[in-house]
Write a protein that holds these residues in place. Structure first.
Motif, mmCIF file in Angstrom:
data_model
loop_
_atom_site.group_PDB
_atom_site.id
_atom_site.type_symbol
_atom_site.label_atom_id
_atom_site.label_comp_id
_atom_site.label_asym_id
_atom_site.label_seq_id
_atom_site.Cartn_x
_atom_site.Cartn_y
_atom_site.Cartn_z
ATOM 1 N N UNK A 98 0.827 -1.206 0.000
ATOM 2 C CA UNK A 98 0.000 0.000 0.000
ATOM 3 C C UNK A 98 0.863 1.259 0.000
ATOM 4 N N UNK A 99 1.951 1.241 0.751
ATOM 5 C CA UNK A 99 2.846 2.401 0.771
ATOM 6 C C UNK A 99 3.473 2.633 -0.599
ATOM 7 N N UNK A 100 3.791 1.547 -1.294
ATOM 8 C CA UNK A 100 4.345 1.671 -2.638
ATOM 9 C C UNK A 100 3.325 2.262 -3.602
ATOM 10 N N UNK A 101 2.090 1.809 -3.504
ATOM 11 C CA UNK A 101 1.079 2.174 -4.492
ATOM 12 C C UNK A 101 0.333 3.461 -4.156
ATOM 13 N N UNK A 102 0.440 3.909 -2.907
ATOM 14 C CA UNK A 102 -0.220 5.161 -2.526
ATOM 15 C C UNK A 102 0.776 6.083 -1.815
ATOM 16 N N UNK A 103 1.729 6.611 -2.562
ATOM 17 C CA UNK A 103 2.751 7.477 -1.954
ATOM 18 C C UNK A 103 2.200 8.807 -1.456
ATOM 19 N N UNK A 104 0.962 9.127 -1.816
ATOM 20 C CA UNK A 104 0.366 10.382 -1.346
ATOM 21 C C UNK A 104 -0.022 10.313 0.126
ATOM 22 N N UNK A 105 -0.067 9.100 0.698
ATOM 23 C CA UNK A 105 -0.387 8.922 2.113
ATOM 24 C C UNK A 105 0.861 8.492 2.876
ATOM 25 N N UNK A 106 0.826 8.693 4.208
ATOM 26 C CA UNK A 106 1.887 8.153 5.047
ATOM 27 C C UNK A 106 1.320 6.973 5.814
ATOM 28 N N UNK A 107 2.018 5.848 5.752
ATOM 29 C CA UNK A 107 1.544 4.592 6.313
ATOM 30 C C UNK A 107 2.324 4.252 7.577
ATOM 31 N N UNK A 108 1.595 3.911 8.625
ATOM 32 C CA UNK A 108 2.203 3.520 9.895
ATOM 33 C C UNK A 108 1.650 2.153 10.283
ATOM 34 N N UNK A 109 2.546 1.228 10.570
ATOM 35 C CA UNK A 109 2.137 -0.116 10.959
ATOM 36 C C UNK A 109 2.503 -0.393 12.405
ATOM 37 N N UNK A 110 1.536 -0.874 13.179
ATOM 38 C CA UNK A 110 1.765 -1.196 14.585
ATOM 39 C C UNK A 110 1.768 -2.709 14.767
ATOM 40 N N UNK A 111 2.761 -3.202 15.485
ATOM 41 C CA UNK A 111 2.877 -4.644 15.721
ATOM 42 C C UNK A 111 3.650 -4.867 17.011
ATOM 43 N N UNK A 112 3.205 -5.838 17.798
ATOM 44 C CA UNK A 112 3.885 -6.168 19.046
ATOM 45 C C UNK A 112 4.794 -7.380 18.901
ATOM 46 N N UNK A 113 4.402 -8.340 18.066
ATOM 47 C CA UNK A 113 5.160 -9.592 17.950
ATOM 48 C C UNK A 113 6.450 -9.341 17.172
ATOM 49 N N UNK A 114 7.552 -9.492 17.858
ATOM 50 C CA UNK A 114 8.824 -9.047 17.296
ATOM 51 C C UNK A 114 9.273 -9.858 16.084
ATOM 52 N N UNK A 115 8.975 -11.170 16.054
ATOM 53 C CA UNK A 115 9.446 -11.981 14.932
ATOM 54 C C UNK A 115 8.800 -11.564 13.614
ATOM 55 N N UNK A 116 7.481 -11.297 13.634
ATOM 56 C CA UNK A 116 6.829 -10.882 12.390
ATOM 57 C C UNK A 116 7.143 -9.424 12.070
ATOM 58 N N UNK A 117 7.313 -8.596 13.098
ATOM 59 C CA UNK A 117 7.686 -7.201 12.855
ATOM 60 C C UNK A 117 9.029 -7.122 12.142
ATOM 61 N N UNK A 118 9.963 -7.961 12.535
ATOM 62 C CA UNK A 118 11.263 -7.970 11.873
ATOM 63 C C UNK A 118 11.104 -8.271 10.388
ATOM 64 N N UNK A 119 10.269 -9.241 10.047
ATOM 65 C CA UNK A 119 10.042 -9.565 8.638
ATOM 66 C C UNK A 119 9.435 -8.379 7.899
ATOM 67 N N UNK A 120 8.476 -7.698 8.531
ATOM 68 C CA UNK A 120 7.839 -6.535 7.902
ATOM 69 C C UNK A 120 8.851 -5.422 7.648
ATOM 70 N N UNK A 121 9.729 -5.187 8.613
ATOM 71 C CA UNK A 121 10.722 -4.121 8.467
ATOM 72 C C UNK A 121 11.783 -4.509 7.437
ATOM 73 N N UNK A 122 12.171 -5.774 7.409
ATOM 74 C CA UNK A 122 13.125 -6.219 6.383
ATOM 75 C C UNK A 122 12.533 -6.037 4.990
#
Length: 228
Positions: free
Chosen positions: A66-90
């Motif tokens: 979504x961030x790639x396809x809608x650069x006119x918006x700012x996207x913020x993702x919230x996540x507590x589980x560190x293992x999946x958050x790491x994958x999202x950030x990578x």
């Protein structure tokens, strides 16, 4: 499913600046300043970026696309589980969308992070259904959470909700209606809906989970709840 904790995950997450917002409470009411700094622009009311917030990003496929396809918006993702958050950030590091940031937080704390009317849209994708009645208050569409979203979602702001769990969907529709939200684009089988092409982009961008189960023919339920 409980994820196995991998040693060193926390340290690896913190290596991925600027994707991770440390101490996000300091930006409450000032997120346009943060966004301007990330995008290296000067904040002005005319150039305000809409803030689109995904609560529970999982492995980050949806929010990165979504961030790639809608650069006119700012996207913020919230996540507590560190293992999946790491994958999202990578994934963010690989895709390099500048209009994206992550919060390593419990969703309960979002009212300390965003000010009244600061968020334009919220996305709840395949949240834990908490099927037992005694756990209903933990569902992210329970009125306890809706009251929290109301504190920072702007008037007319939208909650985009997807799930494959029919019981959770039925529960959520009632919670939205009973708590003053109006409903749009309600569908009980999103990817077979003849109106799919007319829905907003977020209806067609899939999470990892959604892609896997829709390929098996499992219906995906979706609606948009609008704050008055």
């Amino acid at each position: 499913m409980r994820l196995r904790r991998i040693p060193g995950t926390r340290e690896r997450i913190r290596q991925y600046a600027p994707w991770l917002v440390e101490e996000p409470q300091q930006w409450q009411g000032r997120w346009q300043e943060y966004i301007a700094g990330r995008l290296e622009t000067t904040p002005t009311p005319v150039e305000r970026k809409e803030i689109h917030l995904e609560l529970g990003v999982g492995r980050g496929r949806f929010i990165n696309q979504m961030a790639q396809e809608q650069p006119q918006h700012f996207w913020i993702g919230a996540e507590l589980r560190e293992e999946v958050l790491l994958t999202a950030i990578e994934r963010a590091e690989k895709w390099q969308a500048p209009n994206l940031a992550f919060l390593w937080i419990d969703i309960e704390t979002t009212t300390d992070i965003f000010a009244h009317g600061e968020v334009d849209a919220i996305y709840l994708n395949f949240s834990d259904p908490w099927p037992k009645d005694r756990h209903a208050k933990r569902r992210l569409t329970h009125r306890r959470f809706l009251d929290r979203y109301r504190q920072y979602l702007k008037p007319g702001g939208k909650i985009h909700f997807k799930t494959d769990n029919r019981d959770l969907f039925d529960f959520s529709l009632e919670e939205f209606k009973e708590n003053g939200f109006s409903l749009e684009a309600v569908t009980f089988d999103l990817h077979k809906d003849p109106n799919l092409s007319s829905y907003d982009l977020s209806a067609r961008v899939m999470t990892e989970y959604e892609n896997r189960f829709s390929q098996k023919g499992q219906p995906i339920h979706r609606c948009i709840a609008v704050l008055p």
